[in-house]
Enzyme design. Sequence first.
Site, PDB file in Angstrom:
ATOM      1  N   GLU A 265      44.652  34.494  43.214  1.00  0.00           N
ATOM      2  CA  GLU A 265      44.169  34.049  41.906  1.00  0.00           C
ATOM      3  C   GLU A 265      42.898  34.737  41.426  1.00  0.00           C
ATOM      4  O   GLU A 265      42.125  34.127  40.680  1.00  0.00           O
ATOM      5  CB  GLU A 265      43.925  32.535  41.969  1.00  0.00           C
ATOM      6  CG  GLU A 265      42.731  32.088  42.835  1.00  0.00           C
ATOM      7  CD  GLU A 265      43.079  31.678  44.246  1.00  0.00           C
ATOM      8  OE1 GLU A 265      44.119  32.137  44.761  1.00  0.00           O
ATOM      9  OE2 GLU A 265      42.308  30.909  44.851  1.00  0.00           O
ATOM     10  N   GLU A 299      48.897  30.229  40.552  1.00  0.00           N
ATOM     11  CA  GLU A 299      47.751  31.139  40.435  1.00  0.00           C
ATOM     12  C   GLU A 299      47.030  30.922  39.109  1.00  0.00           C
ATOM     13  O   GLU A 299      45.802  30.945  39.053  1.00  0.00           O
ATOM     14  CB  GLU A 299      48.193  32.604  40.574  1.00  0.00           C
ATOM     15  CG  GLU A 299      48.959  32.939  41.852  1.00  0.00           C
ATOM     16  CD  GLU A 299      48.332  32.417  43.126  1.00  0.00           C
ATOM     17  OE1 GLU A 299      47.101  32.333  43.211  1.00  0.00           O
ATOM     18  OE2 GLU A 299      49.089  32.058  44.051  1.00  0.00           O
TER      19      GLU A 299
HETATM   20  N1  BAL Z   1      44.263  31.519  47.364  1.00  0.00           N
HETATM   21  C1  BAL Z   1      45.235  32.217  48.118  1.00  0.00           C
HETATM   22  C2  BAL Z   1      46.562  32.265  47.482  1.00  0.00           C
HETATM   23  C3  BAL Z   1      46.841  30.994  46.792  1.00  0.00           C
HETATM   24  O1  BAL Z   1      46.863  29.930  47.386  1.00  0.00           O
HETATM   25  O2  BAL Z   1      47.001  30.998  45.586  1.00  0.00           O
HETATM   26 ZN    ZN Z   2      46.437  28.639  45.943  1.00  0.00          ZN
END
Ligand code: BAL
Ligand code: ZN
Length: 892
Positions: A265, A299
Amino acid sequence: PQTIYRKDYAAPNYLADTVEMGFDLDPADTRVATRLTMTRNPAAKGRELVLFGEELELVALRLNGKTLSQDKGDFRIAAGVLTIPTAPASVELEIETLIHPDRNTSLMGLYVSNGNFFTQCEAEGFRKITYFPDRPDVMARFTVMLRADKARYPVLLSNGNLIEEGALPDGRHYAKWEDPFKKPSYLFALVAGQLVCQEETVRLHSGRDALLQVWVEEGNLDKTQHAMDSLKNSIDWDVERFGLDLDLERFMIVAVGDFNMGAMENKGLNIFNTKFVLANPRIATDVDFANIEAVVGHEYFHNWTGNRVTCRDWFQLSLKEGLTVFRDQEFSADMIGSDSGRAVKRIDDVRVLRQAQFPEDAGPMAHPVRPDSYVEINNFYTVTVYEKGAEVVRMYQTLLGREGFRKGMDLYFERHDGQAVTCDDFRAAMADANGRDLSQFERWYSQAGTPLLQAAADYDAKRKTLTLTLEQSCPATPGQKKKQPFHIPVAVGLLDAQGRDLALTLEGEKKAGATTRVLELTKAKQSFRFINVDQKPVPSLLRGFSAPVVLQFDYSDAELAFLMAHDSDAFNRWEAGQRLATRRLLNLTVAVQAARQSGHVVAVDTVLNNLQHDGALADALRATLQDESLDPAFRELVLTLPSETMIAEQMEVIDPHAIHVARQFLRRSLARELRDELLAVYRSHQTPGAYSPDAASAGRRALKNVALSYLAELDDEEAMALARQQDEDANNMTDRLAALSAILNSAAPGKSEALQRFYTEFEQEALVIDKWFTLQATARNADVNTVRTLTEHPAFTLKNPNRARSLIFSFCNGNPSAFHALDGNGYAFWAEQVIALNGSNPQVAARLARSLDRWRKYTPALQEKMRLALQQVAGTPKLSRDVAEVITKALA
Ligand code: BAL
Ligand code: ZN
């Protein structure tokens, strides 16, 4: 390796203000120049200036214009930490590093994929780009200048807004990006290379316009429409449901073929695994289409839950992940729209939780939703933090109602926009916005393990009361012997003899209330008395799966069949069927074991055939198959038997082969018994015309294809002719794959021809070739040699995580009876692959390492072989922190 503890959290000594970065991009040697302004944090105890860095060549370090020397003791570097012992209150730090993206196989930091540059910085990848206060509670405003050869890297992207671009000498060019929002370094991203995009300008709720782009490699533009549609739907949904609008002028999604996770994200520049972007009917299944919608949503939703409000430290990961998974689940459910569609989505989500998170919660890696310690944070991007975390968020909504939950969200943003906060802050916002005491609810964050909820119902015909007694307990988990009672919302309904919901009145209430009531269990044992209950009802408990617990209630087979037929709660209708099937499967498994042990020469099938026939399940499934009032997607779920892994988790000692034989036997006998109905459903649920991935069409295909898979168990000519015809005629990947799978898992000839035809047709489509590998790794007749041979295939490489997952992970996690072969060859293969991956990509290696998590639950003979394989990995030189943590905990 060092263990990091949550209790040791200390505020950073310095806070950042601005970061200016310059990249001279070159695959072999990329120069990174960083200028960072920081000020001492008055809230901190320490005075040292601490930066993190890994695998960096430090070219220069200047503080307020003065070059610092390590030799003179201006700074020191040890174990990935650069410390400047004395620095003024206000500093400008200039750091020059040299990195080597083309040698970066870990896919963390800056790396090269198919000749293009990409980054992955969460959790701690930024420190592989430059020395930096790489922790989420240090946020700064970033300006990024990218310079590269124009012909080779025509597209240069980073976070925020493009503020300048132009030519440079020697065929090079530059682009300068400025992110207007403060962000932690884990949200930094850059992309450079030969890419093309589909773009669209949309009018936002605020009245501003935003440019949306989906970037892919040339040749893939015909696969971006669904991602773009999903992004637009996500933007609208977040405004509608949570009043949250896009805060950027530009929002970009970029697809990359080599990626450790699903997607990332990064602020304004989401980087996605191609698997969660690229789709058209030819290459993507209905499930792929649904997953893309969910991940694009996920995301995008992070832009508020994660980016605008981020985590204070990595122990709080579920603050953003649990919440954002909950949000993407709700988004997907709302996109389907219908009540039955919502229920189908809920069942799907609970299936994932039970299949993957319950075992994690019962194994050596069990940890609370907010862990207390870790060795390698990458190992804590888990189903517990994500999926159980989402269940925890869902329970707030169940306890507070949708409106109350929204009030809590509003207060959360009002209080914390622009901050790095904790799970406690989120809980406080929910409590304060609703005037509720949620202190006990904290235990969902601090205690690991899946609670057991035992329910008993006592009907008093004379008083016309039903007393429901609920008792909770939670098994010990590593480091947590004793558990305190949780605050559990238990949604309950009562069915009369006709299967109608009763209006429920609890003792002390004046008039009848809703037909589903949320009881709040806060003690170890509690009773709830319903009054004015005229006849003995059948309880429908934990409706909608209102809490992530294991529910025990002594239902008779007849009551389960009754609930299957009548419960107004679709989740519990399905649940009743699963309970019935699980019962049958466990009985059959025991029978297989007994037959084996008796040493009789009779085939196990004969023994099973002679077992007392239990028609309740077949009758209930027949009724479901034929009930045209039910959503086809729901019927498919009812017809799908609990997986071998699910059955395994129900057993004291796991015997994968007995489970496999039992489940196959049941599938075959159900196919025999329901043959006519299955054929009728197969024929009446075709989806002629142009393909559409909408939920209704996908549901029809799912039902049709589960019917086909049952029919293929019979190995009769008519069934196989249907499969072959479908393989020929299919105009979409869902039907194609279902047909190929039916052929591959039958006893019919022509398997290798069908596989070859498929391969030749899709050779150029990496995501389809992944499916081709998975199909073979999970095929019924596959064994470790099949998989070993496939690792020699020219299209196989361990370096690409999707490909590694498609073959190796699919075999180790998705073909239990072959993986757990008695000779232990599956484990030897697993050890080899973990060791090979450990050298190139520790994060992916550690994921694979977890395939033996549950080794202590298997038969002694298998346990011993698994222990040897674990020890072999443990004894490998240069074991990464990632793999070492998993293996050490497994062997502990
Ligand atoms: N933040 C890592 C990938 C996701 O959970 O969106
Ligand atoms: Zn996430």
